[in-house]
Design an enzyme around this catalytic site. Structure first.
Site, short mmCIF file in Angstrom:
data_model
loop_
_atom_site.label_atom_id
_atom_site.label_comp_id
_atom_site.label_asym_id
_atom_site.label_seq_id
_atom_site.Cartn_x
_atom_site.Cartn_y
_atom_site.Cartn_z
N ARG A 94 0.84 -1.20 0.00
CA ARG A 94 0.00 0.00 0.00
C ARG A 94 0.87 1.25 0.00
O ARG A 94 0.58 2.23 -0.69
CB ARG A 94 -0.92 0.01 1.22
CG ARG A 94 -1.71 1.31 1.33
CD ARG A 94 -2.65 1.35 2.51
NE ARG A 94 -3.30 2.63 2.60
CZ ARG A 94 -4.27 2.93 3.47
NH1 ARG A 94 -4.69 2.01 4.32
NH2 ARG A 94 -4.81 4.14 3.49
N ASN A 148 -11.64 -5.15 -0.56
CA ASN A 148 -10.74 -5.03 -1.69
C ASN A 148 -11.07 -3.77 -2.49
O ASN A 148 -12.13 -3.18 -2.29
CB ASN A 148 -10.88 -6.26 -2.60
CG ASN A 148 -10.13 -7.46 -2.06
OD1 ASN A 148 -8.92 -7.43 -1.97
ND2 ASN A 148 -10.84 -8.50 -1.69
N CYS A 171 -19.44 -2.12 -0.42
CA CYS A 171 -18.47 -1.19 0.18
C CYS A 171 -19.09 -0.52 1.40
O CYS A 171 -20.28 -0.19 1.39
CB CYS A 171 -18.07 -0.14 -0.86
SG CYS A 171 -16.91 1.11 -0.27
N ASP A 172 -18.29 -0.31 2.42
CA ASP A 172 -18.84 0.30 3.63
C ASP A 172 -18.86 1.83 3.57
O ASP A 172 -19.42 2.46 4.47
CB ASP A 172 -18.09 -0.17 4.88
CG ASP A 172 -16.65 0.28 4.91
OD1 ASP A 172 -16.15 0.82 3.91
OD2 ASP A 172 -16.00 0.08 5.95
N HIS A 201 -16.93 3.89 -5.07
CA HIS A 201 -16.12 5.07 -4.77
C HIS A 201 -16.29 6.17 -5.83
O HIS A 201 -15.43 7.03 -5.99
CB HIS A 201 -14.62 4.72 -4.65
CG HIS A 201 -14.28 3.98 -3.41
ND1 HIS A 201 -13.00 3.63 -3.06
CD2 HIS A 201 -15.06 3.51 -2.41
CE1 HIS A 201 -13.00 2.99 -1.91
NE2 HIS A 201 -14.25 2.91 -1.50
N TYR A 263 -14.83 9.92 -2.03
CA TYR A 263 -13.69 9.62 -2.90
C TYR A 263 -13.69 10.45 -4.18
O TYR A 263 -12.68 10.50 -4.88
CB TYR A 263 -13.66 8.13 -3.25
CG TYR A 263 -13.18 7.26 -2.11
CD1 TYR A 263 -11.84 6.92 -1.98
CD2 TYR A 263 -14.07 6.78 -1.16
CE1 TYR A 263 -11.40 6.13 -0.93
CE2 TYR A 263 -13.64 5.99 -0.11
CZ TYR A 263 -12.30 5.66 0.00
OH TYR A 263 -11.87 4.88 1.05
N ARG A 283 -0.98 8.17 3.71
CA ARG A 283 -1.96 7.60 4.62
C ARG A 283 -1.51 6.23 5.11
O ARG A 283 -1.83 5.83 6.24
CB ARG A 283 -3.33 7.51 3.93
CG ARG A 283 -4.43 7.02 4.87
CD ARG A 283 -5.78 7.06 4.21
NE ARG A 283 -6.31 8.42 4.11
CZ ARG A 283 -7.46 8.71 3.53
NH1 ARG A 283 -8.19 7.77 2.98
NH2 ARG A 283 -7.88 9.97 3.49
#
Length: 441
Positions: A94, A148, A171-172, A201, A263, A283
């Protein structure tokens, strides 16, 4: 009441303790016979696993619990639900996803732009292996994928397993937004009846109805314009997330028709966002030095003390509770409303039928029953078509080992645009991901 067999894939995640606590809180509404956690990182899994033993001893003594790093052992057992929160490559990759683009003057973010492309290309293979393993012994198990880079993974899975209707990509972030709206308006977010369209997103709320059918969105929009916007759990959030939510006010000022997914800041204001990003401290570093350290230290303390008393990690957070409410709606055929990813097939009538769109759906024992949107305005259609083309080309690049389609994908992405920069960042990401990606030719 039936008790369920559940597998958590990515059990060493920092989000797992909240999910485990939610399992305890909801043990009457979602009772579990056997819970297994699996993670390829033995050190992370052991810390969370030993914490879980203490938590369950105190709050869920009749639960059968195991944790392992053996994927075959985890997958080859009777399962009703598989909760997927894996992170292929871990935080080390990441960090590269974020820093490589930033070093070239491009957005560096884990799910958007070149970073999201990189993460998505890494994740497809592991998700396909997961589905193959689970389906070998559990043809009817529900696979709930919720962490993911879901847009790319959802598109890939639908192409590879077009007839498997028990894979749900969800997606949360829309749920987090609804909970944030609830806190801002002092209302129960589960009482909202949302209308939403877009891609993962990359979407917008068009209406937010209350129990009587009254649309709360105009009032909510004005509250955001008057006082800004914060996440529901802002006391627990790192600064970067507070900055992300704060950008919603700017988006609403410029494009007041609907309420945006957070996003969208990366796609609508890449230059402005880029000015705030630090190529040497992204981040990923913020999470590793912050939430990661806090969660793992707290879990180790619980295991050492053999008690959760006073632990800062034992709380029922939204991330964990959310996926259990989803599972309950499916298990008991409740048909509750959630925003999920499904094949378009006319839901948004002026977008391609094979796009994996994100819309509101009732979740039943037979899968999601999505609600049609109809035509969307030209501005939003144009944005979505570009993003859809990027996502589709990314999946095709993976499946066809195609360098040219990978280059096309990144060139189309609104955070890149320049073909020259697209090629430069692609070549760097290929080198960084040589242990994960298929060879692109």
């Amino acid at each position: 009441m039936k008790k369920f067999n559940v597998l958590i894939v990515g059990g060493g995640s920092t989000w797992t303790p909240g999910l485990l606590k939610s399992l305890c809180v909801r043990k009457e509404t979602f009772p579990i016979e056997h819970l297994t956690m699996v993670d390829v990182n033995e050190g992370r899994q052991e810390v969370i696993g030993e914490f879980a033993k203490v938590l369950f001893k105190e709050e869920y003594s009749d639960l059968q619990f195991t944790y392992t790093t053996n994927l075959e052992e985890a997958y080859d057992q009777p399962l009703d639900f598989v909760f997927v929160q894996m992170r292929t490559g871990g935080y080390a990759m990441r960090e590269k996803d974020e820093k490589i683009p930033l070093g070239m003057g491009l957005i560096g973010q884990e799910t958007c732009g070149p970073g999201g492309f990189s993460y998505g290309m890494r994740s497809i293979g592991d998700m396909v292996k997961l589905v193959e393993h689970v389906r070998a012994t559990n043809k009817d198990a529900w696979i709930l994928n919720y962490t993911n880079p879901a847009a790319i993974v959802a598109d890939a899975l639908k192409r590879i397993y077009p007839d498997d209707n028990r894979i749900l990509n969800i997606c949360d972030q829309p749920e987090n937004l609804l909970r944030s709206y609830g806190r801002l308006m002092n209302r129960d977010p589960r009482s909202f009846d949302p209308v939403y369209f877009g891609l993962n997103h990359f979407g917008w709320f068009t209406h937010l109805y209350d129990e009587s059918g009254h649309d709360l969105l105009p009032e909510l929009r004005q509250r955001i314009l008057d006082g800004g916007f914060r996440p529901v759990d802002y006391e627990q959030r790192d600064q970067s997330w507070l900055d992300t939510y704060a950008m919603v006010e700017q988006i609403v000022r410029d494009f007041p028709d609907y309420l945006p997914n957070t996003y969208l800041q990366y796609y609508l204001y890449p230059d402005k966002v880029l000015e705030k990003l630090d190529p040497s401290h992204t981040r990923a570093n913020e999470v590793m030095n912050g939430r990661e350290k806090r969660v793992f230290d707290a879990c180790r303390e619980v295991a050492t003390n053999q008690s959760t008393a006073g632990s800062t990690v034992v709380h029922n957070d939204a991330h964990g509770e959310f996926i259990l409410i989803v599972a309950e709606s499916i298990a008991y055929n409740r048909g509750d409303h959630f925003i999920v990813m499904v094949k378009n097939e006319g839901l948004i009538s002026n977008l391609p039928d094979d796009a994996m769109v994100e819309v509101t759906a009732s979740l039943t024992a037979n899968g999601p029953r999505p609600y049609a949107i109809g035509e969307i305005p030209v501005f939003y259609k144009g944005l979505i078509e570009g993003q859809y083309a990027y996502e589709r080309l990314t999946v095709e690049a993976y499946l066809e080992n195609s360098y040219s389609k990978a280059l096309q994908a990144l060139t189309l992405n609104r955070t890149v645009v320049s073909a020259k920069k697209a090629r430069e960042v692609l070549d760097e990401l290929i080198e960084a991901n040589k242990d994960f990606w298929p060879e692109l030719r």
